[in-house]
Design a protein around this motif. Structure first.
Motif, mmCIF file in Angstrom:
data_model
loop_
_atom_site.group_PDB
_atom_site.id
_atom_site.type_symbol
_atom_site.label_atom_id
_atom_site.label_comp_id
_atom_site.label_asym_id
_atom_site.label_seq_id
_atom_site.Cartn_x
_atom_site.Cartn_y
_atom_site.Cartn_z
ATOM 1 N N MET A 105 7.110 -2.570 13.634
ATOM 2 C CA MET A 105 5.854 -1.894 13.353
ATOM 3 C C MET A 105 6.044 -0.928 12.175
ATOM 4 O O MET A 105 6.087 -1.329 11.061
ATOM 5 C CB MET A 105 5.338 -1.163 14.589
ATOM 6 C CG MET A 105 5.011 -2.123 15.715
ATOM 7 S SD MET A 105 3.422 -2.963 15.513
ATOM 8 C CE MET A 105 3.715 -4.495 16.338
ATOM 9 N N SER A 106 6.324 0.346 12.434
ATOM 10 C CA SER A 106 6.473 1.196 11.268
ATOM 11 C C SER A 106 7.529 2.258 11.527
ATOM 12 O O SER A 106 8.015 2.420 12.635
ATOM 13 C CB SER A 106 5.157 1.888 10.964
ATOM 14 O OG SER A 106 4.961 2.884 11.937
ATOM 15 N N PRO A 142 13.910 6.010 14.391
ATOM 16 C CA PRO A 142 14.359 5.614 13.065
ATOM 17 C C PRO A 142 14.721 4.134 12.969
ATOM 18 O O PRO A 142 14.591 3.538 11.929
ATOM 19 C CB PRO A 142 15.572 6.492 12.807
ATOM 20 C CG PRO A 142 16.029 6.947 14.159
ATOM 21 C CD PRO A 142 14.858 6.922 15.062
ATOM 22 N N THR A 143 15.179 3.554 14.059
ATOM 23 C CA THR A 143 15.561 2.140 13.960
ATOM 24 C C THR A 143 14.488 1.273 14.595
ATOM 25 O O THR A 143 14.183 1.390 15.771
ATOM 26 C CB THR A 143 16.898 1.880 14.674
ATOM 27 O OG1 THR A 143 16.800 2.401 15.998
ATOM 28 C CG2 THR A 143 18.040 2.533 13.942
ATOM 29 N N GLU A 144 13.950 0.419 13.788
ATOM 30 C CA GLU A 144 12.887 -0.461 14.252
ATOM 31 C C GLU A 144 13.344 -1.890 14.094
ATOM 32 O O GLU A 144 13.867 -2.260 13.052
ATOM 33 C CB GLU A 144 11.635 -0.271 13.404
ATOM 34 C CG GLU A 144 11.025 1.095 13.524
ATOM 35 C CD GLU A 144 9.821 1.073 14.426
ATOM 36 O OE1 GLU A 144 9.171 0.029 14.511
ATOM 37 O OE2 GLU A 144 9.546 2.107 15.050
ATOM 38 N N PRO A 145 13.138 -2.718 15.085
ATOM 39 C CA PRO A 145 13.449 -4.127 14.853
ATOM 40 C C PRO A 145 12.482 -4.687 13.818
ATOM 41 O O PRO A 145 11.348 -4.225 13.734
ATOM 42 C CB PRO A 145 13.222 -4.774 16.225
ATOM 43 C CG PRO A 145 12.368 -3.833 16.973
ATOM 44 C CD PRO A 145 12.577 -2.478 16.402
ATOM 45 N N THR A 158 9.763 -6.843 12.008
ATOM 46 C CA THR A 158 8.641 -7.648 12.491
ATOM 47 C C THR A 158 8.433 -8.793 11.525
ATOM 48 O O THR A 158 8.838 -8.741 10.377
ATOM 49 C CB THR A 158 7.347 -6.839 12.578
ATOM 50 O OG1 THR A 158 7.083 -6.324 11.286
ATOM 51 C CG2 THR A 158 7.475 -5.716 13.570
ATOM 52 N N ARG A 159 7.782 -9.799 12.038
ATOM 53 C CA ARG A 159 7.619 -11.003 11.229
ATOM 54 C C ARG A 159 6.188 -11.041 10.672
ATOM 55 O O ARG A 159 5.236 -10.882 11.417
ATOM 56 C CB ARG A 159 7.860 -12.216 12.125
ATOM 57 C CG ARG A 159 7.765 -13.516 11.395
ATOM 58 C CD ARG A 159 7.672 -14.647 12.398
ATOM 59 N NE ARG A 159 7.143 -15.827 11.740
ATOM 60 C CZ ARG A 159 5.869 -16.024 11.517
ATOM 61 N NH1 ARG A 159 4.997 -15.123 11.875
ATOM 62 N NH2 ARG A 159 5.446 -17.124 10.915
ATOM 63 N N ASP A 160 6.110 -11.212 9.399
ATOM 64 C CA ASP A 160 4.792 -11.354 8.781
ATOM 65 C C ASP A 160 4.625 -12.776 8.272
ATOM 66 O O ASP A 160 5.576 -13.386 7.826
ATOM 67 C CB ASP A 160 4.669 -10.402 7.592
ATOM 68 C CG ASP A 160 3.874 -9.176 7.978
ATOM 69 O OD1 ASP A 160 3.362 -9.149 9.114
ATOM 70 O OD2 ASP A 160 3.773 -8.268 7.142
ATOM 71 N N LEU A 161 3.429 -13.272 8.371
ATOM 72 C CA LEU A 161 3.161 -14.578 7.760
ATOM 73 C C LEU A 161 3.333 -14.458 6.255
ATOM 74 O O LEU A 161 3.013 -13.436 5.676
ATOM 75 C CB LEU A 161 1.704 -14.980 8.003
ATOM 76 C CG LEU A 161 1.398 -15.786 9.230
ATOM 77 C CD1 LEU A 161 -0.039 -16.227 9.150
ATOM 78 C CD2 LEU A 161 2.295 -17.002 9.302
ATOM 79 N N VAL A 162 3.836 -15.513 5.644
ATOM 80 C CA VAL A 162 3.913 -15.479 4.183
ATOM 81 C C VAL A 162 2.510 -15.749 3.667
ATOM 82 O O VAL A 162 2.148 -16.882 3.385
ATOM 83 C CB VAL A 162 4.869 -16.555 3.646
ATOM 84 C CG1 VAL A 162 5.158 -16.319 2.177
ATOM 85 C CG2 VAL A 162 6.152 -16.550 4.446
ATOM 86 N N VAL A 163 1.721 -14.721 3.612
ATOM 87 C CA VAL A 163 0.349 -14.946 3.178
ATOM 88 C C VAL A 163 0.265 -14.869 1.666
ATOM 89 O O VAL A 163 -0.292 -15.725 1.027
ATOM 90 C CB VAL A 163 -0.610 -13.955 3.843
ATOM 91 C CG1 VAL A 163 -1.942 -13.960 3.129
ATOM 92 C CG2 VAL A 163 -0.802 -14.346 5.286
ATOM 93 N N ALA A 164 0.850 -13.854 1.122
ATOM 94 C CA ALA A 164 0.779 -13.769 -0.327
ATOM 95 C C ALA A 164 1.904 -12.913 -0.852
ATOM 96 O O ALA A 164 2.016 -11.750 -0.497
ATOM 97 C CB ALA A 164 -0.544 -13.178 -0.754
ATOM 98 N N SER A 214 4.529 -16.306 -5.461
ATOM 99 C CA SER A 214 3.968 -17.572 -5.006
ATOM 100 C C SER A 214 2.502 -17.712 -5.407
ATOM 101 O O SER A 214 1.817 -18.600 -4.953
ATOM 102 C CB SER A 214 4.104 -17.688 -3.493
ATOM 103 O OG SER A 214 3.169 -16.839 -2.885
#
Lengths: 356, 248
Positions: free
Chosen positions: A1-2, A8-11, A13-19, A23
């Motif tokens: 998330m943020s 301080p340590t965040e796993p 996150t996965r974002d779609l390769v939108v833009a 590309s």
């Protein structure tokens, strides 16, 4: 998330390769191609079928069959037929709903008047009148639809569509008021040689910037020169309102302000051409010039005749009508009964000549 | 009722309201991403492929020209540029094949399941760091399932999440107030973040392209179809040109 101070340590996150920037090459190209409207349906040639259907739509309109008109126009406009798109836009601009047997006549009259006299919609009194009639007729206008269809036609390079779109920008109806945009569209039409576009481009330069004080102060002269230039182009094509306006630009002293010699003979010429086409405001202006003997031999009988003609056909609440009536009363004071009769006879003759 | 209890009730109502807003915003963001990704897929399969083909033909034409006059430096440079462009386009157009195909439509039930999952396991409702980590990972899985249109997977994740481990502990009012205030702050921050991300999505070119095209399609236009036709026309013109070049 943020990120957050407490965590301080965040796993990840996965974002779609939108833009991503890299590309975007093929997307940019498509976007530009479509936005620039370089892409039109491959064949815009009007096949016989479409042309016939447009005629059917116009006939239906003449007969007051607005349902059929609308149905046909929607089909044709959907096919990308620019002329039908303009008609459809006009239909929406004037109002389309609520046509009943009771008001059919009013509506027909209003629409005919709006089309014929559409050029003078800027007269405050004309606008008021149109609105009243439209309201009486129970018409519902849908200006955003009108904008949509005008724009489609305009983007295809259709001059009428460009002018109509430009005018909506000028009036700020259905779109935010934007004179620069209005000038842009009217200029496109004007440069194609469309007389109505030339007239309106002139008009906007003449009056259009009045609400922009800064521009008024600094660019007045250039704007007037530009206005006169376009009025003249439209007037040369025989556009009666432009002829009137070109005359007005002389007699109202605009030529003097842009350092062009005032020439009343020229004004008489343009007013006469416009008057021949039945423009009542040109009749009124001719009345003034004949009365004062400017650009022409002073002639009270002729003046009376022109005032008489204009007084009959001007809008009830227009300023010119009121002053034409006053002028008639004035002149009556110092010309003879015979002269009045003569003027009336001339007016009658003029009317008969122009009746057809 | 004690003043603290009143305050707690007020705060809990505020938290509930914010949870609702955050859920809606999460859904809106994921939906935008998914729909844009659907569009992107469609665009690349149709238009992207044609652009790549067009560029490839241009490269071949440039190469044929260069081979006709081997001493011309300008033609050589042209051929080089055209080749690079074609390679880049081919690579870009090929990328789409490596991505999973997004679901054709987002069903209302899927949205419902997603909402339920967000409300249950949103990381910003966590108080401890461990719980937050656990939830963040779960949310990533939920998002992934949503993007794929996999409602079953979301339902499974909801089941696996079980009871909220932080909710069961019986606590005094003061510590509940502290936790609620903390959750509210976290939710506020997340809401702002989501709004920024949605805005950022809307600024991307692919989103703008999608919007332009969908608006046009709503009015009966077919800009993508027109573009496709235009590109195919360009491709056949180039094929003819290439054949001529090779015959010369």
């Amino acid at each position: 998330m943020s990120n957050h101070d407490d965590f301080p340590t965040e796993p990840p996150t996965r974002d779609l390769v939108v833009a991503t920037e890299e590309s975007n090459n093929l997307v940019t190209r498509g976007l530009e191609a479509i936005k620039n409207r370089a892409i039109q349906p491959p064949s815009l040639a009007i096949d016989g079928d479409s042309a016939r259907l447009l005629q059917d739509a116009r006939n239906a309109y003449q007969q007051g069959d607005y349902e059929t008109q609308q149905r046909l126009l929607l089909t044709l406009a959907g096919r990308g037929f620019a002329e039908a798109q303009v008609d459809l836009g006009f239909m929406y601009e004037l109002g389309r709903e609520g046509v009943t047997e009771d008001n059919a006549e009013t509506v027909k009259w209003y629409r005919a008047a709006a089309r014929d006299r559409g050029v003078t919609q800027y007269d405050a009194e004309a606008i008021k009148w149109y609105h009243e009639v439209a309201e009486q007729g129970g018409l519902v206008r849908n200006v955003s639809e009108a904008v949509k269809w005008y724009r489609k036609a305009a983007d295809q390079g259709n001059a009428e569509g460009q002018v109509n779109l430009g005018l909506l920008y000028h009036k700020g109806v259905g779109v935010p008021k934007d004179n620069a945009e209005a000038v842009k569209w009217c200029r496109k039409a004007a440069e194609q040689g469309n007389a109505r576009g030339q007239y309106w481009l002139g008009f906007i330069y003449f009056f259009g910037w009045y609400d922009d004080i800064e521009r008024n102060m600094t660019q007045e002269q250039e704007d007037y020169a530009e206005a006169v230039k376009w009025y003249r182009k439209a007037a040369d094509q025989g556009y009666s309102i432009a002829q009137l306006c070109l005359g007005l630009s002389i007699t109202s002293g605009i030529w003097a302000r842009i350092r062009v010699q005032e020439d009343y003979a020229e004004a008489i010429k343009w007013y006469s051409l416009s008057a021949e086409q039945g423009e009542p405001k040109a009749h009124y202006q001719l009345g003034l010039l004949y009365e004062e003997g400017k650009g022409v031999q002073k002639d009270c009988v002729r003046a009376y005749m022109w005032f008489l003609l204009s007084e009959k056909s001007l809008f009830a609440e227009s300023a010119e009508k009121v002053s034409a009536q006053a002028k008639l009363d004035d002149i009556k004071e110092y010309i003879s009964q015979e002269q009045i009769a003569e003027a009336q006879r001339l007016a009658q003759e003029w009317k008969e000549r122009h009746a057809s | 009722m004690l003043p603290e209890e009143k305050e707690l009730l007020r705060l809990e109502a505020e938290q509930a309201e914010l949870e609702e807003q955050v859920t809606s915003a999460e859904l809106a963001l994921e939906t935008t991403k998914t729909e844009t990704s659907q569009f992107q897929h469609r665009y690349y399969l149709v238009v992207g492929r044609l652009y790549a083909q067009l560029d490839e033909l241009d490269a071949q034409i440039a190469k044929a020209r260069m081979e006709k006059s081997p001493d011309d430096i300008a033609l050589k440079a042209n051929a080089q540029t055209a080749k690079q462009k074609a390679e880049k386009s081919a690579e870009e157009a090929g990328l789409i094949k490596t991505q999973p195909k997004p679901p054709p439509i987002i069903a209302p039930e899927l949205k419902q399941a997603y909402r339920q999952a967000v409300k249950l396991m949103h990381p910003d409702l966590a108080i401890t760091q461990d719980e937050r980590h656990r939830r963040t990972e779960l949310m990533a899985l939920v998002n992934l399932a949503y993007e794929r249109g996999d409602q079953k997977a979301i339902e499974k994740l909801i089941q696996e999440f079980g009871e909220d481990p932080e909710a069961i502990v019986g606590e005094d009012i003061a510590s509940r107030i502290v936790k609620t205030i903390r959750r509210i702050a976290q939710l506020h921050r997340r809401l702002g973040e989501l709004q920024q991300q949605i805005e950022a999505q809307k600024k991307t070119e692919i989103f703008q392209l999608r919007q332009t095209i969908e608006n046009a399609e709503a009015t009966g236009d077919d800009p993508l179809g027109n573009l496709t036709q235009k590109l195919m026309q360009g491709i056949s013109e180039r094929k003819i040109e290439l054949r001529k070049k090779r015959q010369q």
